[in-house]
Design a protein around this motif. Structure first.
Motif, mmCIF file in Angstrom:
data_model
loop_
_atom_site.group_PDB
_atom_site.id
_atom_site.type_symbol
_atom_site.label_atom_id
_atom_site.label_comp_id
_atom_site.label_asym_id
_atom_site.label_seq_id
_atom_site.Cartn_x
_atom_site.Cartn_y
_atom_site.Cartn_z
ATOM 1 N N LEU A 170 -28.770 35.666 7.926
ATOM 2 C CA LEU A 170 -29.821 35.178 8.808
ATOM 3 C C LEU A 170 -30.820 34.358 7.995
ATOM 4 N N LEU A 171 -31.170 33.195 8.503
ATOM 5 C CA LEU A 171 -32.173 32.342 7.869
ATOM 6 C C LEU A 171 -33.301 32.142 8.863
ATOM 7 N N ASP A 172 -34.516 32.461 8.459
ATOM 8 C CA ASP A 172 -35.644 32.421 9.392
ATOM 9 C C ASP A 172 -36.186 30.994 9.517
ATOM 10 N N MET A 173 -35.455 30.191 10.287
ATOM 11 C CA MET A 173 -35.810 28.786 10.471
ATOM 12 C C MET A 173 -37.094 28.625 11.279
ATOM 13 N N PHE A 174 -37.422 29.620 12.123
ATOM 14 C CA PHE A 174 -38.524 29.472 13.072
ATOM 15 C C PHE A 174 -39.480 30.673 13.042
ATOM 16 N N PRO A 175 -40.243 30.855 11.960
ATOM 17 C CA PRO A 175 -41.222 31.955 11.925
ATOM 18 C C PRO A 175 -42.204 31.881 13.088
ATOM 19 N N GLN A 176 -42.756 33.022 13.427
ATOM 20 C CA GLN A 176 -43.731 33.173 14.520
ATOM 21 C C GLN A 176 -43.087 33.070 15.906
ATOM 22 N N THR A 177 -41.762 32.956 15.949
ATOM 23 C CA THR A 177 -41.028 32.969 17.218
ATOM 24 C C THR A 177 -39.882 33.970 17.087
#
Length: 374
Positions: free
Chosen positions: A355-362
């Motif tokens: 998993l790569l957190d491309m979209f933090p805060q969502t």
């Protein structure tokens, strides 16, 4: 991270805003693990964390208000502009542009489009920043009425923003809830924004897609390259290749690499990058990914797919299932469609996932899975 816009309920786009980042990441991991629970042989690699703020390299801003007093941000429920010039997820270089662009709108007399009244011209500003701090700016207009006015005032804007490299107008005449139209008018000699990712220069044209988080895009391509090099296939297809990120990172003198993408703009960008890098065994072709696979007699040993949120679909799943492809690297921005597609390919075993957190805060994230024919 805390956001005054979110706290005041002026913008709720970042649905996880204010939650501890570790909790956000854990929730995404759990969500993904739950959707892929049927794949018991999966090795879960550690997730790749992102910066919590200032990570977006692209801002898609609705223009509201008036030419003298424009808003740059989103629209509220009544279609009125909500100004978000200090949005904390945007890169600092983008934030520095907004006051200058607001002043330019007034100087050039660019009347914002009024959604309830269906009047006015300027709908959106789409701004992309490269890792080197250069900018691409696109004015989304209702018609050509303001094009000459923008041309006339463009020198003053470039003087105020010397980092502006590519400027264009996108024409979007329809009253529809979509961001842009099909026709693009280039206003600068330069037509591409250079995006340095890892050790490659990718080229981004106005209508080409690129990940909105450059650091995570670099990690995504590094992971793809590591798996490809480990498996050492003689041939690779990069389907839904965009500007060629996976294909170019998979290049090697020992293998043939082909990238397929519908967007001719993206293919032109990919070809420029390949030529600059001197890659002899990489080629790109504009076309539908599924149609290409179905029509090609000899399948690649390894296929990379990086589809939009809807996934690769039943036809491509069926073709992969019946093909001679040995490995698939599936990069997905929607784990639901990923899980559905994997279930349609029972001949493949999911071996590793990251998993790569491309979209933090969502609640959104990118996930990569390595599949091996059983």
């Amino acid at each position: 991270m805390h956001c005054s816009y979110f706290d005041a309920a002026r913008c709720l786009s970042c649905t996880q805003m204010g939650q501890p980042y570790a909790d956000q990441l854990a929730a995404k991991q759990l969500h993904c693990r739950t959707l892929l629970a049927d794949h018991s042989s999966l090795e879960w690699l550690p997730p790749v964390e992102s910066r919590k703020a200032g990570f977006r390299n692209k801002a898609k801003m609705v223009v509201g208000g008036s030419a003298k007093n424009p808003t740059i941000g989103i629209l509220d429920a009544e279609g009125r502009g909500v100004d978000l010039r200090e949005c904390g997820v945007c890169a600092p270089g983008l934030l520095a542009c907004f006051p200058v662009l607001a002043a330019f709108i007034g100087q050039a007399g660019l009347t914002p489009y009024d959604v309830p009244r269906r009047s006015g011209e300027l709908k959106h500003l789409i701004i992309t920043e490269s890792p080197d701090g250069e900018l691409m700016l696109r004015f989304v207009l209702r018609s050509e009425n303001l094009v000459n006015r923008i041309r006339r005032h463009l020198p003053s804007l470039r003087q105020a923003l010397p980092q502006l490299k590519v400027v264009s107008v996108n024409l979007h005449p329809e009253h529809k809830a979509v961001l842009e139209g099909e026709r693009e008018i280039l206003l600068t000699e330069e037509s591409t924004l250079q995006m340095r990712v890892n050790d490659l220069d990718l080229h981004l044209r106005p209508q080409s897609f690129f990940q909105t988080n450059t650091e995570m895009a670099a990690a995504l391509y590094r992971q793809g390259r590591a798996w490809v090099n480990e498996l050492a296939p003689a041939s690779v297809w990069d389907l839904y290749c965009g500007v060629g990120g996976f294909a170019l990172h998979s290049a090697d003198v020992s293998r043939e690499v082909i990238g397929i993408e519908k967007s001719r703009e993206a293919i032109a960008s990919a070809e420029s990058s390949s030529k600059e890098s001197g890659l002899k065994r990489v080629r790109f072709q504009a076309g539908d990914a599924t149609a290409f696979a179905v029509a090609t007699k000899q399948a690649a040993e390894l296929v990379i797919v990086n589809p939009p949120r809807r996934g690769i679909g039943s036809e491509l799943c069926s073709w992969l299932e019946d093909s001679t492809v040995k490995h698939v690297i599936y990069s997905s921005c929607n784990a639901k469609s990923l899980a559905r597609d994997l279930a349609a390919m029972p001949s493949f075993t999911a071996r590793r996932v990251r998993l790569l957190d491309m979209f933090p805060q969502t609640s959104h994230y990118e996930v990569m899975v390595l599949l091996e024919r059983s």
